[in-house]
Motif scaffolding. Sequence first.
Motif, short mmCIF file in Angstrom:
data_model
loop_
_atom_site.label_atom_id
_atom_site.label_comp_id
_atom_site.label_asym_id
_atom_site.label_seq_id
_atom_site.Cartn_x
_atom_site.Cartn_y
_atom_site.Cartn_z
N MET A 1 1.24 12.96 -10.27
CA MET A 1 2.30 12.07 -9.74
C MET A 1 2.76 12.44 -8.32
O MET A 1 2.89 11.56 -7.48
CB MET A 1 3.48 12.08 -10.70
N LYS B 1 -0.69 8.22 -4.23
CA LYS B 1 0.13 7.11 -3.77
C LYS B 1 0.63 6.36 -5.01
O LYS B 1 1.76 5.90 -5.06
CB LYS B 1 -0.71 6.21 -2.88
N HIS B 2 -0.24 6.26 -6.00
CA HIS B 2 0.16 5.66 -7.26
C HIS B 2 -0.88 6.04 -8.30
O HIS B 2 -2.01 6.39 -7.96
CB HIS B 2 0.22 4.13 -7.13
N ILE C 1 -3.87 -0.64 -3.01
CA ILE C 1 -2.87 0.37 -2.66
C ILE C 1 -3.51 1.52 -1.88
O ILE C 1 -2.96 2.00 -0.90
CB ILE C 1 -2.16 0.89 -3.93
N PRO D 1 5.36 -6.47 -6.52
CA PRO D 1 6.60 -6.84 -5.84
C PRO D 1 7.21 -5.68 -5.04
O PRO D 1 7.96 -5.92 -4.10
CB PRO D 1 7.53 -7.26 -6.98
N GLY D 2 6.89 -4.43 -5.41
CA GLY D 2 7.50 -3.29 -4.72
C GLY D 2 6.63 -2.72 -3.63
O GLY D 2 6.92 -1.65 -3.10
N TYR D 3 5.54 -3.40 -3.29
CA TYR D 3 4.61 -2.82 -2.32
C TYR D 3 4.30 -3.81 -1.22
O TYR D 3 3.50 -4.73 -1.40
CB TYR D 3 3.32 -2.40 -3.04
N PRO E 1 7.70 4.24 7.03
CA PRO E 1 9.07 4.42 7.52
C PRO E 1 9.67 5.76 7.12
O PRO E 1 10.54 6.28 7.81
CB PRO E 1 9.84 3.26 6.87
N ALA E 2 9.19 6.34 6.01
CA ALA E 2 9.77 7.60 5.55
C ALA E 2 9.44 8.75 6.50
O ALA E 2 10.09 9.80 6.47
CB ALA E 2 9.28 7.94 4.14
N ARG F 1 8.67 9.01 -12.35
CA ARG F 1 8.36 8.94 -10.92
C ARG F 1 9.61 9.13 -10.08
O ARG F 1 9.61 9.87 -9.08
CB ARG F 1 7.73 7.59 -10.59
N ARG G 1 11.40 17.06 -6.55
CA ARG G 1 10.48 17.76 -5.66
C ARG G 1 10.89 17.70 -4.20
O ARG G 1 10.49 18.52 -3.40
CB ARG G 1 9.05 17.26 -5.85
N ARG G 2 11.73 16.74 -3.85
CA ARG G 2 12.18 16.68 -2.46
C ARG G 2 13.56 17.30 -2.30
O ARG G 2 14.17 17.24 -1.23
CB ARG G 2 12.16 15.25 -1.95
N ARG H 1 21.58 11.43 6.67
CA ARG H 1 20.16 11.66 6.92
C ARG H 1 19.42 11.83 5.58
O ARG H 1 18.34 11.31 5.39
CB ARG H 1 20.02 12.92 7.78
N GLU I 1 19.08 8.51 3.95
CA GLU I 1 18.02 7.72 4.57
C GLU I 1 16.67 8.13 3.98
O GLU I 1 15.84 7.30 3.63
CB GLU I 1 18.05 7.94 6.08
N GLN I 2 16.47 9.45 3.87
CA GLN I 2 15.22 9.93 3.30
C GLN I 2 15.07 9.53 1.83
O GLN I 2 14.02 9.10 1.40
CB GLN I 2 15.12 11.46 3.42
N LYS J 1 14.13 5.89 1.76
CA LYS J 1 12.76 5.64 2.24
C LYS J 1 11.72 6.17 1.26
O LYS J 1 10.69 5.54 1.03
CB LYS J 1 12.57 6.28 3.61
N GLN J 2 11.98 7.35 0.73
CA GLN J 2 11.01 7.92 -0.21
C GLN J 2 10.96 7.08 -1.49
O GLN J 2 9.89 6.87 -2.06
CB GLN J 2 11.34 9.38 -0.53
N HIS K 1 11.48 3.93 -1.67
CA HIS K 1 10.76 2.71 -1.33
C HIS K 1 9.24 2.91 -1.37
O HIS K 1 8.48 1.97 -1.58
CB HIS K 1 11.17 2.21 0.06
N LYS K 2 8.82 4.15 -1.12
CA LYS K 2 7.37 4.41 -1.13
C LYS K 2 6.79 4.33 -2.53
O LYS K 2 5.58 4.18 -2.69
CB LYS K 2 7.08 5.79 -0.53
N LEU K 3 7.63 4.48 -3.54
CA LEU K 3 7.11 4.36 -4.91
C LEU K 3 6.74 2.89 -5.14
O LEU K 3 7.54 2.00 -4.90
CB LEU K 3 8.15 4.81 -5.93
N VAL K 4 5.52 2.70 -5.59
CA VAL K 4 5.02 1.34 -5.75
C VAL K 4 5.87 0.55 -6.76
O VAL K 4 6.05 -0.65 -6.63
CB VAL K 4 3.53 1.39 -6.17
N VAL L 1 9.05 0.72 -7.20
CA VAL L 1 10.41 0.41 -6.74
C VAL L 1 10.40 -0.88 -5.93
O VAL L 1 9.67 -1.01 -4.96
CB VAL L 1 10.99 1.57 -5.90
N ILE L 2 11.22 -1.84 -6.37
CA ILE L 2 11.20 -3.16 -5.74
C ILE L 2 12.29 -3.29 -4.68
O ILE L 2 12.07 -3.80 -3.61
CB ILE L 2 11.38 -4.27 -6.80
#
Lengths: 553, 164
Positions: A122, A126-127, A147, A180-182, A304-305, B18, B25-26, B55, B58-59, B62-63, B65-68, B70-71
């Motif tokens: 995990m 990426k997925h 992806i 939807p989330g990607y 963006p991260a 996830r 982990r972060r 800050r 923000e991280q 953003k992190q 959002h990187k999870l597929v 997460v909508i």
Amino acid sequence: MEITAAEALVRCLELEGVELVFGYPGGAILPVYDALYSAKKIKHVLTRHEQGAAHAASGYARATGRVGVCMATSGPGATNLVTGIANAYMDSIPLVCITGQVPTVQVGTDAFQEVDITGITMPIVKHNYLVKDPEQLPSIMKKAFHIATTGRPGPVLIDLPRDVQEKKIKFNYPEKLHLPGYKPTYKGHPSQVANAAKLIRESRRPVIYAGGGVINSGASGELLEFAEKISAPVVNTLMGLGSIPGDHPLSLGMLGLHGARYANLAVSSCDLLVAVGARFDDRVTGKLEAFAPQANVIHIDIDPAEIGKNVITRLPIVGDTKTVLRALLEKVEPKENQEWLEQVEKWKKEYPLTYNKDGGFKPQCVVEKIYQYTKGQVVVSTDVGQHQMWAVQYFKFNRPRGLITSGGLGCMGFGLPGAIGAQIGRPDETVVLISGDGSFQMTMTELATTAEQNLPLKIFILNNRRLGMVRQLQEFYCDKRYMAVDFQFIPDFAALAGIYGMRGYTVTTEQQLVDILPEIFDRPGGVIVNCLIDEEENVMPMVLAGRGIDESI
Amino acid sequence: MRHTLAVLVENNPGVLARVAGLFSRRGFNIDSLAVGRTDDPAISRMTIVVEGDNRTLEQVTKQLHKLVDVIKITDVTEEPHVERELVMVKVLADRAARLEIMQIADVFRAKIVDFGPKTLTLEATGTEEKINALEEALRPYTIKELMRTGKIAMLRGAKYTTVK
């Protein structure tokens, strides 16, 4: 007509244009291998260890820009992929990894060769997917490839229980994806692009800091045009080498911990730093507060991260580097920066990358000779350690995807399987592996794969009979108390070559090396050149821990 | 500062792992996390209360959002919103204490949901502050068990945290 999910998987691979799979079979993935038996369009490369399969797929992806595919069985097969997956994740390399899993009813029972590989991976994918419904497999495959290859690329893992592989399904490869989330952002915001053009116009001492994102996005042409248009010197991350020709007057090579002093000085003195597809890794920045202290930072990245993660950014532009650079090229006006470029030239002359040529056979010289002989027209794969740094300091990478190396993870053992993947992906080119005696011993099992696939790899082992980089660290940080860095036994690498049907050489002087280079490169077939180099040579320059990059020694 | 995030996720297996794994982990700190499905069974909603400066936030965002899976993420902290938490608390209640505890329940508009021979169980909903106050009020009576669901939050008025 109904087919098994395993057959469906193979059909999905074909539909995705996959021609090559690196893997290692086993009980829990038998149905997939059985389906591969009848696949006409897919070649399977059997490695000797699953780590080799993951690294080879990664090397293939790095060398070709296509997605790398690897597969392994459940349990140890899957865990052996992990290092390769982490390596690909850290360097944003597109991989699709298929693992077998114990039958659904046994999942969660600590069955034979069961591990929770989706749980384990995990943080480094990426997925990932654990497929429970065989009907979902085609759609999951489609998503996985999408992806892995879009946005910021990365590895995707699909875990397939054995019973799921065997179930019959009606095959239907979906045209559309529901994710939807990607939604990666490709186009930079126009007003941000305009603001960037303004900052560039106002700058007097601009530097471009280009990373692997430029290579991933195929933006080397745009980068060069951009650098020339605004007359900005370009520093590269390790992953970014080759994004601008290394012998171009504006190229300053690699920056950071072992970067050239002139590259680091340029960054420390610049008033504008344009970061393109780079992520301000600690090996690049050194002490953060001292990094580019006078500069406004423009950060162009598809993720963006990454923006604002390590350094404060004056102007973020989220988008694909190629698309954003094109937009920026339309907005910026040509600039000269005469004084600044003269200053940088002065630093180049004052602090050149150099080494002490006396007292032994120098590793830097090996790299220089390979570069001179091949004129840089080869693909270079490296392992990790001192040899890697010497390779990137003294070889000028003049094209993208010319360097295949493990950056973020710093993964010893990547070199040989990485070179295998690169050579299979680019059969018409010469692939050179520059390795060290430590790294090479980690995955030299893959020499068997090299031989089996008839790969004419040109392998140079910079052999100092020790773990040179760790020794160097112990010299500086442990008061020369050398612990566990000397190999008391090392195989004769030249003799080893013979066992695997390659030509082996041992060289101890520059002249010996120069004498055999024509034979190495002009005669077909693979070679191992065991270069017995100076044992205590250090990688210089070097920024000590906790220091700014302008303080390199 | 504490932030309250409303996070819409695809209701896929492992999505909680996830999100939770990402936080640990972060090195981000979760104060509370409440999760359940929305009106669309394919979509779940998490309310995550997270501690950190801007800050960090923000991280985190953003992190996430990187999870597929997460909508959508809405930071409702600064927006007008309704927030509620549910608490159940079991308090030792002998004859002498019962009446007082029931009076406390009344003040906090808590419900008595179980009447045991030696205990009373109360249920209350409200903001975090109210729940904290109720807990403090009951503490002198010996709390045997207490559990809170963690906060859930929703924007007021015509602002929506939905997929469309």
